[in-house]
Design an enzyme around this catalytic site. Structure first.
Site, PDB file in Angstrom:
ATOM      1  CD  GLU A  30      -2.723   1.212   0.976  1.00  0.00           C
ATOM      2  OE1 GLU A  30      -2.463   1.635  -0.656  1.00  0.00           O
ATOM      3  OE2 GLU A  30      -4.215   1.161   0.537  1.00  0.00           O
ATOM      4  CG  ASP A  31      -0.965   5.284  -1.652  1.00  0.00           C
ATOM      5  OD1 ASP A  31      -1.857   4.166  -0.662  1.00  0.00           O
ATOM      6  OD2 ASP A  31      -1.360   5.180  -2.568  1.00  0.00           O
ATOM      7  CG  ASP A  80      -5.699   8.875   6.540  1.00  0.00           C
ATOM      8  OD1 ASP A  80      -5.945   9.185   7.370  1.00  0.00           O
ATOM      9  OD2 ASP A  80      -4.524   9.899   5.500  1.00  0.00           O
ATOM     10  CG  PHE A 113      -3.439  15.186   1.098  1.00  0.00           C
ATOM     11  CD1 PHE A 113      -4.155  14.316   1.891  1.00  0.00           C
ATOM     12  CD2 PHE A 113      -2.783  15.570  -0.001  1.00  0.00           C
ATOM     13  CE1 PHE A 113      -4.650  13.868   0.640  1.00  0.00           C
ATOM     14  CE2 PHE A 113      -3.595  14.955  -1.229  1.00  0.00           C
ATOM     15  CZ  PHE A 113      -4.861  14.100  -0.492  1.00  0.00           C
ATOM     16  NE  ARG A 127      -2.807   8.116  -9.291  1.00  0.00           N
ATOM     17  CZ  ARG A 127      -3.733   7.594  -8.057  1.00  0.00           C
ATOM     18  NH1 ARG A 127      -2.950   7.100  -7.555  1.00  0.00           N
ATOM     19  NH2 ARG A 127      -4.322   8.300  -8.463  1.00  0.00           N
TER      20      ARG A 127
END
Length: 175
Positions: free
Chosen positions: A97-98, A101, A150, A163
């Site tokens: 996963e990136d 959160d 963010f 990205r």
């Protein structure tokens, strides 16, 4: 409202940490094959770089699970957009996963994948925001713990932009 990007983690630091994670996974799965499951789209950049740094045999699969719209906060609504192509039965699986959160999406996803009978199931994330956690998720391999900002780059986006940045940056909005 315009935005600009401030570098949080430079490319060299990200690359070095991915090598360390690849080395650890290679040690943990010595003598085995590891099946990497990428959570699209953001995880694709990280998984490709990680796979190149793992020395044991690797197979790959992809799925798309969404809980974000075009906003900067998780909606809490989880939707499977693309499911896996292969069975997980008796495989040693690492979900890539990136970012972790709130934990809502991954909690749902990991439970669903456990039900598919893998021999083992672990979670690897490039970025972790533990202070944002709403649902507890065990992360086995973490690139970096970051503050509640963010972030974009290295696969992470803001409304499908940024990205392709080779580093992790913080989105800062101009007044």
């Amino acid at each position: 409202m315009a935005e600009h990007i401030r570098v949080l983690l430079p490319e060299e630091e990200v690359d070095a940490r991915i090598q360390e994670i690849g080395d650890q996974i290679s040690r943990d799965y010595a003598g085995k094959q590891v099946h990497l499951v990428c959570v699209l789209k953001g995880g694709s950049f990280f998984m490709c770089e990680l796979a190149k740094r793992i020395s044991v045999p690797v197979s790959l699969d992809f799925m798309s699970v969404s809980s974000y719209g075009s906003d900067t906060k998780s909606s809490g609504v989880v939707k499977i957009v693309k499911d896996l192509d292969e069975s997980l039965k008796d495989k040693d699986v690492v979900v890539v996963e990136d970012i972790v959160d709130s934990g809502r999406t991954l909690s749902y996803l990991l439970e669903m994948l456990r039900d598919r009978g893998p021999r083992s199931l672990r979670l690897c994330t490039l970025l972790d925001k533990p202070e944002r956690r709403v649902v507890e998720v065990k992360v086995d391999y973490t690139g970096f713990q970051i503050p509640d900002q963010f972030v974009v780059g290295y696969g992470l986006d803001y409304d499908q932009r940024y990205r392709n940045l080779p580093y992790i940056g913080v989105v800062e909005f101009d007044n």
